[in-house]
Design a protein around this motif. Sequence first.
Motif, PDB file in Angstrom:
ATOM      1  N   ALA A   1     -10.819   6.035   0.802  1.00 10.78           N
ATOM      2  CA  ALA A   1      -9.834   6.269   1.773  1.00 10.78           C
ATOM      3  C   ALA A   1      -9.845   5.988   2.979  1.00 10.78           C
ATOM      4  N   THR A   2      -8.715   5.653   3.915  1.00 11.03           N
ATOM      5  CA  THR A   2      -8.700   4.763   5.034  1.00 11.03           C
ATOM      6  C   THR A   2      -7.727   5.526   6.008  1.00 11.03           C
ATOM      7  N   TRP A   3      -8.565   6.934   7.255  1.00 13.57           N
ATOM      8  CA  TRP A   3      -7.833   7.204   7.944  1.00 13.57           C
ATOM      9  C   TRP A   3      -7.572   7.459   9.481  1.00 13.57           C
TER      10      TRP A   3
ATOM     11  N   VAL B   1      -3.268  18.939  13.755  1.00 14.61           N
ATOM     12  CA  VAL B   1      -3.320  17.549  14.046  1.00 14.61           C
ATOM     13  C   VAL B   1      -2.460  16.503  12.413  1.00 14.61           C
ATOM     14  N   TYR B   2      -1.967  15.644  12.526  1.00 11.91           N
ATOM     15  CA  TYR B   2      -1.506  14.751  11.652  1.00 11.91           C
ATOM     16  C   TYR B   2      -2.473  13.670  11.302  1.00 11.91           C
ATOM     17  N   TYR B   3      -2.414  12.814  10.607  1.00 11.45           N
ATOM     18  CA  TYR B   3      -3.102  12.150   9.962  1.00 11.45           C
ATOM     19  C   TYR B   3      -2.114  11.253   8.535  1.00 11.45           C
ATOM     20  N   CYS B   4      -2.495   9.752   9.519  1.00 17.41           N
ATOM     21  CA  CYS B   4      -1.970   9.208   8.112  1.00 17.41           C
ATOM     22  C   CYS B   4      -3.432   8.519   7.615  1.00 17.41           C
TER      23      CYS B   4
ATOM     24  N   LYS C   1       0.556  -0.864   0.197  1.00 14.83           N
ATOM     25  CA  LYS C   1      -0.025   0.132   0.104  1.00 14.83           C
ATOM     26  C   LYS C   1       0.891   1.261  -0.450  1.00 14.83           C
ATOM     27  N   ALA C   2       0.380   1.655  -0.821  1.00 11.60           N
ATOM     28  CA  ALA C   2       0.972   3.634  -0.943  1.00 11.60           C
ATOM     29  C   ALA C   2       0.482   3.901   0.316  1.00 11.60           C
ATOM     30  N   MET C   3       1.496   5.411   0.863  1.00 11.33           N
ATOM     31  CA  MET C   3       0.993   5.937   2.435  1.00 11.33           C
ATOM     32  C   MET C   3       1.133   7.110   2.552  1.00 11.33           C
ATOM     33  N   HIS C   4      -0.103   7.325   3.096  1.00 14.07           N
ATOM     34  CA  HIS C   4       0.762   9.593   3.198  1.00 14.07           C
ATOM     35  C   HIS C   4       0.142  10.319   4.802  1.00 14.07           C
ATOM     36  N   TRP C   5       0.518  11.253   4.400  1.00 15.20           N
ATOM     37  CA  TRP C   5       0.632  11.849   6.019  1.00 15.20           C
ATOM     38  C   TRP C   5      -0.049  13.274   5.593  1.00 15.20           C
ATOM     39  N   TYR C   6      -1.235  13.414   6.737  1.00 12.82           N
ATOM     40  CA  TYR C   6      -1.812  14.765   5.905  1.00 12.82           C
ATOM     41  C   TYR C   6      -1.860  15.718   7.326  1.00 12.82           C
TER      42      TYR C   6
END
Length: 115
Positions: free
Chosen positions: A103-105, A92-95, A32-37
């Motif tokens: 999308a799953t957060w 607030v930081y989310y992955c 899975k590609a992963m991201h930080w927001y």
Amino acid sequence: QVQLVESGGGLVQAGGALRLSCTASGVNFSIKAMHWYRQVPGKQREWVAGITPGGGTNYADSVKGRFTISRDNAKNTMYLQMGSLKPEDTAVYYCKTILPSGATWGQGTQVTVSS
């Protein structure tokens, strides 16, 4: 059931560093590609960085050179090493990852940078 859990947030002085973690369960993390927001109250959620299954990385201009995203597939965990922190990094930081269902957060972790 897929779950993403962030940790590592806190209060730090400007110029300091923090390392955030995002641990995944219920998903084949290694593919899975992963991201930080991040999100500040009253503003849209902002993309910070992303990492491909193979370890390729991309960053928002606002954090390039200060933040490093990485992953440990054996631990189902993604990291965000944050350095030279500025008050404007407070959020607030989310992955996030993308599943066939959408999308799953994670629940988010608060980072506060004092001046």
